[in-house]
Design a protein around this motif. Sequence first.
Motif, PDB file in Angstrom:
ATOM      1  N   PHE A 199       2.508  -2.449  32.433  1.00  0.00           N
ATOM      2  CA  PHE A 199       3.902  -2.881  32.239  1.00  0.00           C
ATOM      3  C   PHE A 199       3.941  -4.324  31.750  1.00  0.00           C
ATOM      4  O   PHE A 199       4.628  -4.655  30.784  1.00  0.00           O
ATOM      5  CB  PHE A 199       4.668  -2.722  33.555  1.00  0.00           C
ATOM      6  N   ARG A 200       3.202  -5.198  32.413  1.00  0.00           N
ATOM      7  CA  ARG A 200       3.184  -6.611  32.013  1.00  0.00           C
ATOM      8  C   ARG A 200       2.630  -6.766  30.602  1.00  0.00           C
ATOM      9  O   ARG A 200       3.136  -7.569  29.814  1.00  0.00           O
ATOM     10  CB  ARG A 200       2.359  -7.440  33.002  1.00  0.00           C
ATOM     11  N   GLN A 201       1.595  -6.005  30.300  1.00  0.00           N
ATOM     12  CA  GLN A 201       0.989  -6.110  28.970  1.00  0.00           C
ATOM     13  C   GLN A 201       1.951  -5.657  27.881  1.00  0.00           C
ATOM     14  O   GLN A 201       2.032  -6.279  26.811  1.00  0.00           O
ATOM     15  CB  GLN A 201      -0.302  -5.287  28.929  1.00  0.00           C
ATOM     16  N   ARG A 202       2.708  -4.589  28.151  1.00  0.00           N
ATOM     17  CA  ARG A 202       3.665  -4.101  27.147  1.00  0.00           C
ATOM     18  C   ARG A 202       4.701  -5.165  26.813  1.00  0.00           C
ATOM     19  O   ARG A 202       5.179  -5.250  25.677  1.00  0.00           O
ATOM     20  CB  ARG A 202       4.374  -2.844  27.655  1.00  0.00           C
ATOM     21  N   LEU A 203       5.055  -5.968  27.808  1.00  0.00           N
ATOM     22  CA  LEU A 203       6.095  -6.977  27.617  1.00  0.00           C
ATOM     23  C   LEU A 203       5.536  -8.351  27.268  1.00  0.00           C
ATOM     24  O   LEU A 203       6.303  -9.272  26.982  1.00  0.00           O
ATOM     25  CB  LEU A 203       6.949  -7.088  28.889  1.00  0.00           C
ATOM     26  N   GLY A 204       4.231  -8.504  27.335  1.00  0.00           N
ATOM     27  CA  GLY A 204       3.644  -9.816  27.084  1.00  0.00           C
ATOM     28  C   GLY A 204       4.008 -10.825  28.148  1.00  0.00           C
ATOM     29  O   GLY A 204       4.181 -12.016  27.850  1.00  0.00           O
ATOM     30  N   LEU A 254      13.429   0.076  35.786  1.00  0.00           N
ATOM     31  CA  LEU A 254      14.106  -0.896  34.926  1.00  0.00           C
ATOM     32  C   LEU A 254      13.813  -0.605  33.454  1.00  0.00           C
ATOM     33  O   LEU A 254      14.706  -0.691  32.604  1.00  0.00           O
ATOM     34  CB  LEU A 254      13.647  -2.310  35.278  1.00  0.00           C
ATOM     35  N   GLU A 255      12.577  -0.242  33.165  1.00  0.00           N
ATOM     36  CA  GLU A 255      12.181   0.006  31.780  1.00  0.00           C
ATOM     37  C   GLU A 255      12.949   1.187  31.192  1.00  0.00           C
ATOM     38  O   GLU A 255      13.347   1.156  30.018  1.00  0.00           O
ATOM     39  CB  GLU A 255      10.678   0.255  31.721  1.00  0.00           C
ATOM     40  N   ARG A 256      13.172   2.213  31.999  1.00  0.00           N
ATOM     41  CA  ARG A 256      13.839   3.402  31.455  1.00  0.00           C
ATOM     42  C   ARG A 256      15.349   3.221  31.274  1.00  0.00           C
ATOM     43  O   ARG A 256      16.011   4.114  30.732  1.00  0.00           O
ATOM     44  CB  ARG A 256      13.538   4.617  32.332  1.00  0.00           C
ATOM     45  N   LEU A 257      15.880   2.066  31.674  1.00  0.00           N
ATOM     46  CA  LEU A 257      17.265   1.753  31.326  1.00  0.00           C
ATOM     47  C   LEU A 257      17.409   1.562  29.820  1.00  0.00           C
ATOM     48  O   LEU A 257      18.514   1.619  29.282  1.00  0.00           O
ATOM     49  CB  LEU A 257      17.727   0.487  32.053  1.00  0.00           C
ATOM     50  N   LEU A 265      17.080  -1.094  27.879  1.00  0.00           N
ATOM     51  CA  LEU A 265      17.885  -2.245  27.482  1.00  0.00           C
ATOM     52  C   LEU A 265      17.091  -3.252  26.655  1.00  0.00           C
ATOM     53  O   LEU A 265      17.602  -4.319  26.318  1.00  0.00           O
ATOM     54  CB  LEU A 265      18.481  -2.919  28.718  1.00  0.00           C
ATOM     55  N   GLY A 266      15.847  -2.908  26.349  1.00  0.00           N
ATOM     56  CA  GLY A 266      15.066  -3.729  25.432  1.00  0.00           C
ATOM     57  C   GLY A 266      14.086  -4.666  26.111  1.00  0.00           C
ATOM     58  O   GLY A 266      14.271  -5.064  27.272  1.00  0.00           O
ATOM     59  N   ALA A 267      13.042  -5.013  25.387  1.00  0.00           N
ATOM     60  CA  ALA A 267      11.990  -5.883  25.922  1.00  0.00           C
ATOM     61  C   ALA A 267      12.505  -7.273  26.280  1.00  0.00           C
ATOM     62  O   ALA A 267      12.122  -7.814  27.329  1.00  0.00           O
ATOM     63  CB  ALA A 267      10.826  -5.967  24.943  1.00  0.00           C
ATOM     64  N   PRO A 268      13.349  -7.910  25.454  1.00  0.00           N
ATOM     65  CA  PRO A 268      13.840  -9.242  25.848  1.00  0.00           C
ATOM     66  C   PRO A 268      14.600  -9.214  27.167  1.00  0.00           C
ATOM     67  O   PRO A 268      14.462 -10.137  27.977  1.00  0.00           O
ATOM     68  CB  PRO A 268      14.747  -9.641  24.675  1.00  0.00           C
ATOM     69  N   TRP A 269      15.390  -8.170  27.397  1.00  0.00           N
ATOM     70  CA  TRP A 269      16.130  -8.031  28.664  1.00  0.00           C
ATOM     71  C   TRP A 269      15.149  -7.912  29.828  1.00  0.00           C
ATOM     72  O   TRP A 269      15.302  -8.584  30.852  1.00  0.00           O
ATOM     73  CB  TRP A 269      17.038  -6.804  28.587  1.00  0.00           C
ATOM     74  N   LEU A 270      14.133  -7.079  29.670  1.00  0.00           N
ATOM     75  CA  LEU A 270      13.148  -6.888  30.735  1.00  0.00           C
ATOM     76  C   LEU A 270      12.370  -8.165  31.022  1.00  0.00           C
ATOM     77  O   LEU A 270      12.113  -8.498  32.186  1.00  0.00           O
ATOM     78  CB  LEU A 270      12.175  -5.766  30.363  1.00  0.00           C
ATOM     79  N   ARG A 271      11.985  -8.884  29.975  1.00  0.00           N
ATOM     80  CA  ARG A 271      11.244 -10.134  30.193  1.00  0.00           C
ATOM     81  C   ARG A 271      12.110 -11.142  30.958  1.00  0.00           C
ATOM     82  O   ARG A 271      11.622 -11.842  31.845  1.00  0.00           O
ATOM     83  CB  ARG A 271      10.789 -10.720  28.848  1.00  0.00           C
ATOM     84  N   ALA A 272      13.393 -11.199  30.613  1.00  0.00           N
ATOM     85  CA  ALA A 272      14.289 -12.117  31.317  1.00  0.00           C
ATOM     86  C   ALA A 272      14.425 -11.715  32.779  1.00  0.00           C
ATOM     87  O   ALA A 272      14.323 -12.557  33.680  1.00  0.00           O
ATOM     88  CB  ALA A 272      15.661 -12.127  30.634  1.00  0.00           C
ATOM     89  N   VAL A 273      14.642 -10.448  33.039  1.00  0.00           N
ATOM     90  CA  VAL A 273      14.861  -9.970  34.403  1.00  0.00           C
ATOM     91  C   VAL A 273      13.606 -10.142  35.258  1.00  0.00           C
ATOM     92  O   VAL A 273      13.678 -10.543  36.426  1.00  0.00           O
ATOM     93  CB  VAL A 273      15.315  -8.490  34.383  1.00  0.00           C
TER      94      VAL A 273
END
Length: 291
Positions: free
Chosen positions: A11-16, A267-270, A272-280
Amino acid sequence: MGDDHDDVARFRQRLGLPGLIDVHTHFMPERVLRKVWAYFDSAGPLTGLEWPITYRHEEDERLALLRSFGVLRFTSMLYPHKPSMAAWLNAWAADFAARTPDCLHTATFFPEPEAGSYVREAVEAGARVFKAHLQVGAYDPNDPLLDPVWGLLAEAGIPVVTHCGSGPAPGKHTGPGPIARVLARHPRLPLIVAHMGMPEYGEFLTLAETYPEVRLDTTMAFTDFTEDFMPFPKAEHPRLADLGDRILLGTDFPNIPYPYAHQLHALERLDLGAPWLRAVCHDNAKALFGV
């Protein structure tokens, strides 16, 4: 727990992401934690559900697990259920933070005459975040004994993670109404609504839209476990996107009935996009706590 570790790493790797910041994890004196676990084991009246504890380990192993997941900062959420308990919990939490540098120094309070004094002492000792649990504590956040507490935290800009929603079972002082009255008096209070305010999700999103210092944590929200009995309305997903800078990762580790990675996947399956996930999962808490 190898699969869980690998799932979180992927998960962390997918989002950098350099790591995660989890604002809702529980560390507390062992005798208190054992009582909490016994309550979950008995499906007590505030849960009424089968609730196996996934990470029922000794403290050192729980810390090692969080770190192995790449959690860079976490909290020691703890809370009193009666008077003359909060100051003792705060002393324990201060010691825990001193020996656990990646833990954000956490404190708590209860409506009692000494509350203003020991909250000020905790702030002066370096507390970074507070926890309030209106359901377990069964108190009104508008109790006059708490006036100095809310005022001090608002003035100091110290966040308070508050279980104020009515899930998993309503309390006398849960729901958006009581805490909204606190915010009306202290509009700059950095309130973090635990569990996305379940099940009154929409009303708590409205509070976040109204008050710029109100945030929500994701603890247990969107997971299969919670969606079965308190689903988050799909119609509210656009509001999640709009408030993407005010939502913070929370998990309830170790007291969760599923693997840690499941909260992240939920959270990922919402979608809402990678930038949203990185922020959250990292950036919002990094900015809030200056870590």
